[in-house]
Design a protein around this motif. Sequence first.
Motif, PDB file in Angstrom:
ATOM      1  N   LEU A   1       0.896  -1.150   0.228  1.00  0.00           N
ATOM      2  CA  LEU A   1       0.081  -0.061  -0.093  1.00  0.00           C
ATOM      3  C   LEU A   1       0.758   1.504  -0.015  1.00  0.00           C
ATOM      4  CD1 LEU A   1      -2.690  -0.991   2.465  1.00  0.00           C
ATOM      5  CD2 LEU A   1      -2.917  -1.223   0.220  1.00  0.00           C
TER       6      LEU A   1
ATOM      7  N   SER B   1       3.815   1.567  -1.358  1.00  0.00           N
ATOM      8  CA  SER B   1       4.287   1.616  -2.724  1.00  0.00           C
ATOM      9  C   SER B   1       3.242   2.096  -3.783  1.00  0.00           C
ATOM     10  CB  SER B   1       4.648   0.430  -3.277  1.00  0.00           C
ATOM     11  OG  SER B   1       5.242  -0.453  -2.252  1.00  0.00           O
ATOM     12  N   LEU B   2       2.019   1.623  -3.440  1.00  0.00           N
ATOM     13  CA  LEU B   2       0.784   2.320  -4.369  1.00  0.00           C
ATOM     14  C   LEU B   2       0.658   3.952  -4.125  1.00  0.00           C
ATOM     15  CD1 LEU B   2      -2.170  -0.106  -4.057  1.00  0.00           C
ATOM     16  CD2 LEU B   2      -1.050   0.456  -5.982  1.00  0.00           C
ATOM     17  N   ASN B   3       0.973   4.206  -2.802  1.00  0.00           N
ATOM     18  CA  ASN B   3       0.704   5.788  -2.629  1.00  0.00           C
ATOM     19  C   ASN B   3       1.793   6.571  -3.104  1.00  0.00           C
ATOM     20  OD1 ASN B   3      -2.012   6.382  -1.071  1.00  0.00           O
ATOM     21  ND2 ASN B   3      -1.512   4.544  -0.271  1.00  0.00           N
ATOM     22  N   ARG B   4       3.059   6.127  -3.174  1.00  0.00           N
ATOM     23  CA  ARG B   4       4.209   6.650  -3.798  1.00  0.00           C
ATOM     24  C   ARG B   4       3.963   6.768  -5.231  1.00  0.00           C
ATOM     25  NH1 ARG B   4       7.600   4.108   0.477  1.00  0.00           N
ATOM     26  NH2 ARG B   4       7.343   1.948  -0.449  1.00  0.00           N
TER      27      ARG B   4
END
Lengths: 329, 329
Positions: free
Chosen positions: B125, B127-130
């Motif tokens: 999660l 990573s996704l937000n990055r």
Amino acid sequence: MKIAILGYGNLGKGIECAVKQNSDCELTAVFTRRDPSTVKVMTPGVKVYSVDDILNHKDEIDVLVICGGSATDLPKQTPEYAKYFNVIDSFDTHAKIPEHFANVDDAAVKSQHTALISCGWDPGLFSLNRLYANCVLPEGKDYTFWGKGVSQGHSDAIRRIKGVKDARQYTVPVEDALKKVRACENPELTTREKHTRECFVVAEEGATKEDLARIENEIKTMPNYFADYDTTVNFITQEELDRNHKEIPHGGFVIRTGKTGWDRQYNNVIEYSLKLDSNPAFTSSVIVAYARAVYRMNQKGDFGCKTVFDVPPAMLSMMSAEEIRAHLL
Amino acid sequence: MKIAILGYGNLGKGIECAVKQNSDCELTAVFTRRDPSTVKVMTPGVKVYSVDDILNHKDEIDVLVICGGSATDLPKQTPEYAKYFNVIDSFDTHAKIPEHFANVDDAAVKSQHTALISCGWDPGLFSLNRLYANCVLPEGKDYTFWGKGVSQGHSDAIRRIKGVKDARQYTVPVEDALKKVRACENPELTTREKHTRECFVVAEEGATKEDLARIENEIKTMPNYFADYDTTVNFITQEELDRNHKEIPHGGFVIRTGKTGWDRQYNNVIEYSLKLDSNPAFTSSVIVAYARAVYRMNQKGDFGCKTVFDVPPAMLSMMSAEEIRAHLL
């Protein structure tokens, strides 16, 4: 990627700025319903055309960004232009999304175009975070708070009151409610408990004390807009409004709290928040990232209407899949 | 969807709990490298088998969740089992992700299975937000803070010191650094400025004042683990550790700040945060949601190795596309 803009208001201008920040994008044209000679854009070399000429530019446009309003423009424009272009819009009338989706999907499937509706931050990034949080915490509770930020709809509503020259309304989340949510107290919050409304109002010249009292009362008792909220009204001068309240900041919080563990003994808080100096500029940045995905999906033969829920995140990035995995995973 | 677990430690147990919270999932078996008769699971009716028998259960498994360690287990297990199953793991050695991806992809493509690696919250999660934040704010700066939470690696490192019976280490983000980041000051932060380390240590019985001083010094000067941080060491009893520090909470913050507007005049803050009472229970919840997507992608003929970046968010949900659009957009 060749981007064109239809409608050059706050959002259209934001798209123009966002295109400038994305090195793989190029603004090819701006289309307007106004007399094109009255519209000046910022990007050197970009021409403004009448919307009536848009089909003459079909081959110069990979994705058309439709910057109309949700009330009357987009329900007609997006299905119409999906016949000829890959399109993206920021349709935000939540209750009418299913209907809008169906209309756009029908047009886009038939014409083999790709469309994406309801893009921005809410709907958009907030929706994404609601979805992700719901999937990873199936047993939990969702909260969305908006602000502190300018609500254009509420500002407009104040401006329609007799004796009001100008106005700006801020939606403000209640700190104590946020605190309870974050503490996993799962509060049931009323409208009044979630947000307050802060109004800055310029009265017309010569307004009496009685006029001001009437205006304040009309604001505070206005059904739907203010009656259910704790509202404060500040009368200021036009100069003050222009100096301190000319920008359109916004933001908010999407929070989901939920339980994990065999006996649901563990609490979890997932919180996503935005703090934006300019709502239209940020919304535009989201739209341009998704325009990239629309173009790529179309090239892959993925036609029809999409939402942010359908887009694999990697499709939004200028980086290659390898770079993303190496640097962001 | 039939889920099987390989490896029944903290993560395996978490998967078992998460499966219980997802009504479309069913736990069919647990596989272990230990003697299966020594492993007791919580779900009634679910059997524990030796990993040596796993291929006999091929037809009972839609997705195999591999719960091994990243150092030595997963680099071998995930490519191996991707030959026979749809698989998902939580490989978290960031530097070795490209190599692991290539190995798993090779096996999964050949066998027409779908695999997803590096699932959880970081990688996962976070990573996704990055990625999302980088795409919508191309000009900006990323920050990740962890904690407050237990670092198992750091706790283990303390336990290896002579004279230490047990230990628990908390990673704590520095509030002042978070404040500067959120204020868009774009600080360049050293390791020491971002996190502090808080240690709770049980010394072996009969430890002298000199022993404690030596242990504290060995912790605080340990290269890589503690030397670059402001570290506090608290000596406590085993009872105290068992009572107050038996859980494995964690969490953290992913923040991107960036500019929008024609003259980059607007600041924006995108912040994502997690606060988790149990790290393995939450990680497992993320994995089970992605196991659903792995199964669906496989059914659609989308083979090979994936990461969270490749999964359209809608694929994670038990809800239909229509329901998601109506309720979450």
